[in-house]
Design an enzyme around this catalytic site. Structure first.
Site, PDB file in Angstrom:
ATOM      1  N   CYS A  32     -10.093  -5.411   0.567  1.00 38.20           N
ATOM      2  CA  CYS A  32     -11.253  -4.484   0.376  1.00 38.20           C
ATOM      3  C   CYS A  32     -11.994  -4.980  -0.938  1.00 38.20           C
ATOM      4  O   CYS A  32     -11.507  -5.511  -1.549  1.00 38.20           O
ATOM      5  CB  CYS A  32     -10.835  -2.921   0.476  1.00 38.20           C
ATOM      6  SG  CYS A  32     -10.054  -2.420  -1.108  1.00 38.20           S
ATOM      7  N   ASN A  54       0.704  -1.326  -0.049  1.00 38.59           N
ATOM      8  CA  ASN A  54      -0.026  -0.095  -0.146  1.00 38.59           C
ATOM      9  C   ASN A  54       0.998   1.091   0.092  1.00 38.59           C
ATOM     10  O   ASN A  54       1.910   1.330   0.674  1.00 38.59           O
ATOM     11  CB  ASN A  54      -0.998  -0.029   1.084  1.00 38.59           C
ATOM     12  CG  ASN A  54      -0.224  -0.141   2.506  1.00 38.59           C
ATOM     13  OD1 ASN A  54       0.572  -0.730   2.637  1.00 38.59           O
ATOM     14  ND2 ASN A  54      -1.167   0.449   3.625  1.00 38.59           N
ATOM     15  N   CYS A  59      -3.974   0.588  -2.549  1.00 40.68           N
ATOM     16  CA  CYS A  59      -3.939  -0.677  -1.678  1.00 40.68           C
ATOM     17  C   CYS A  59      -2.651  -1.565  -2.383  1.00 40.68           C
ATOM     18  O   CYS A  59      -2.407  -1.500  -3.427  1.00 40.68           O
ATOM     19  CB  CYS A  59      -5.157  -1.480  -1.844  1.00 40.68           C
ATOM     20  SG  CYS A  59      -6.572  -0.766  -0.971  1.00 40.68           S
ATOM     21  N   GLU A  69      -2.863  -4.787  -2.878  1.00 41.35           N
ATOM     22  CA  GLU A  69      -3.397  -5.767  -4.090  1.00 41.35           C
ATOM     23  C   GLU A  69      -3.245  -5.200  -5.345  1.00 41.35           C
ATOM     24  O   GLU A  69      -2.860  -5.758  -6.494  1.00 41.35           O
ATOM     25  CB  GLU A  69      -4.537  -6.314  -3.578  1.00 41.35           C
ATOM     26  CG  GLU A  69      -4.532  -6.937  -2.370  1.00 41.35           C
ATOM     27  CD  GLU A  69      -5.142  -5.800  -1.433  1.00 41.35           C
ATOM     28  OE1 GLU A  69      -4.579  -5.092  -1.199  1.00 41.35           O
ATOM     29  OE2 GLU A  69      -5.877  -6.646  -0.297  1.00 41.35           O
ATOM     30  N   CYS A 110     -10.364  -3.956  -4.212  1.00 45.15           N
ATOM     31  CA  CYS A 110      -9.446  -5.007  -4.721  1.00 45.15           C
ATOM     32  C   CYS A 110      -9.646  -6.422  -4.914  1.00 45.15           C
ATOM     33  O   CYS A 110      -9.152  -7.074  -5.869  1.00 45.15           O
ATOM     34  CB  CYS A 110      -8.196  -5.325  -3.481  1.00 45.15           C
ATOM     35  SG  CYS A 110      -7.157  -3.647  -3.313  1.00 45.15           S
ATOM     36  N   GLU A 159       0.363   4.969   0.630  1.00 49.80           N
ATOM     37  CA  GLU A 159      -0.508   5.973   1.159  1.00 49.80           C
ATOM     38  C   GLU A 159      -0.199   7.521   0.438  1.00 49.80           C
ATOM     39  O   GLU A 159       0.781   7.844  -0.078  1.00 49.80           O
ATOM     40  CB  GLU A 159      -0.682   6.319   2.697  1.00 49.80           C
ATOM     41  CG  GLU A 159      -1.246   4.797   3.077  1.00 49.80           C
ATOM     42  CD  GLU A 159      -1.453   4.723   4.603  1.00 49.80           C
ATOM     43  OE1 GLU A 159      -1.009   5.460   5.502  1.00 49.80           O
ATOM     44  OE2 GLU A 159      -2.396   3.766   4.956  1.00 49.80           O
TER      45      GLU A 159
HETATM   46  N1  THU Z   1      -5.157  -1.654   2.699  1.00 44.66           N
HETATM   47  C1  THU Z   1      -4.747  -2.426   1.462  1.00 44.66           C
HETATM   48  O1  THU Z   1      -3.622  -1.915   1.113  1.00 44.66           O
HETATM   49  N2  THU Z   1      -5.343  -3.277   1.217  1.00 44.66           N
HETATM   50  C2  THU Z   1      -6.619  -3.718   1.513  1.00 44.66           C
HETATM   51  O2  THU Z   1      -7.363  -4.716   1.069  1.00 44.66           O
HETATM   52  C3  THU Z   1      -7.272  -3.092   2.533  1.00 44.66           C
HETATM   53  C4  THU Z   1      -6.792  -1.881   3.010  1.00 44.66           C
HETATM   54  C5  THU Z   1      -4.539  -0.440   2.977  1.00 44.66           C
HETATM   55  C6  THU Z   1      -5.018   0.810   2.501  1.00 44.66           C
HETATM   56  C7  THU Z   1      -4.517   1.745   3.661  1.00 44.66           C
HETATM   57  O3  THU Z   1      -3.177   2.243   3.306  1.00 44.66           O
HETATM   58  C8  THU Z   1      -4.578   1.061   4.861  1.00 44.66           C
HETATM   59  O4  THU Z   1      -4.552  -0.217   4.069  1.00 44.66           O
HETATM   60  C9  THU Z   1      -5.614   1.120   5.924  1.00 44.66           C
HETATM   61  O5  THU Z   1      -6.661   1.271   5.272  1.00 44.66           O
END
Ligand code: THU
Length: 125
Positions: free
Chosen positions: A86, A42, A53, A55, A89, A44
């Site tokens: 999520c 991920n 994210c 994935e 994804c 940000e």
């Molecule tokens: N996140 C992912 O990388 N993958 C997911 O399937 C769920 C959420 C990340 C996004 C964000 O940077 C952090 O997790 C908190 O939501």
């Protein structure tokens, strides 16, 4: 490459996650049908909605390098509970095949799901 090994690669690559805001470090390792591995984390952003994210990061990397046939994706994070992908994804993984295996777990155990179990009756054109 066993799914245990793929999850271990994902766990190892959590260190590359860029998550200064949530501090949730997520990592995904994607196994192509011909045995290549693409890692994603991920990433940000100060503008939170711009975050990508792990994935999708892994899939974008693979597709950018010419790979679109995937066997499995292993996902891990630094959270105590097992992370589950999520909705966006799930949809993104489904795009590349309804029988892709999704491996979730930690250092001690792994569970394998089919993407179509995680997004039943998903949208496809
Ligand atoms: N996140 C992912 O990388 N993958 C997911 O399937 C769920 C959420 C990340 C996004 C964000 O940077 C952090 O997790 C908190 O939501």
């Amino acid at each position: 490459m066993t799914y245990r090994e793929l999850l271990d690669i994902s766990l190892e690559n959590r260190k590359n996650s860029y998550a200064p805001y949530s501090k949730v470090h997520v990592s995904a390792s994607l196994l192509t049908e011909d045995g290549e591995i693409f890692n994603g984390v991920n990433v940000e952003n100060s503008s939170y909605g711009a975050t990508i994210c792990a994935e999708r990061s892994a899939i974008v990397s693979a597709v950018s390098q010419g790979y679109t046939k995937f066997k499995a994706i292993a996902i891990s994070s630094n959270l105590e509970e097992t992370i589950s992908p999520c909705g966006i994804c799930r949809q993104f993984i489904l795009e590349f095949g309804s029988d892709i295996d999704v491996i979730l777990g930690d250092e001690n155990e792994e569970k394998v799901y089919k993407i179509n179990e995680l997004i039943p009756n998903g949208f496809l054109l």
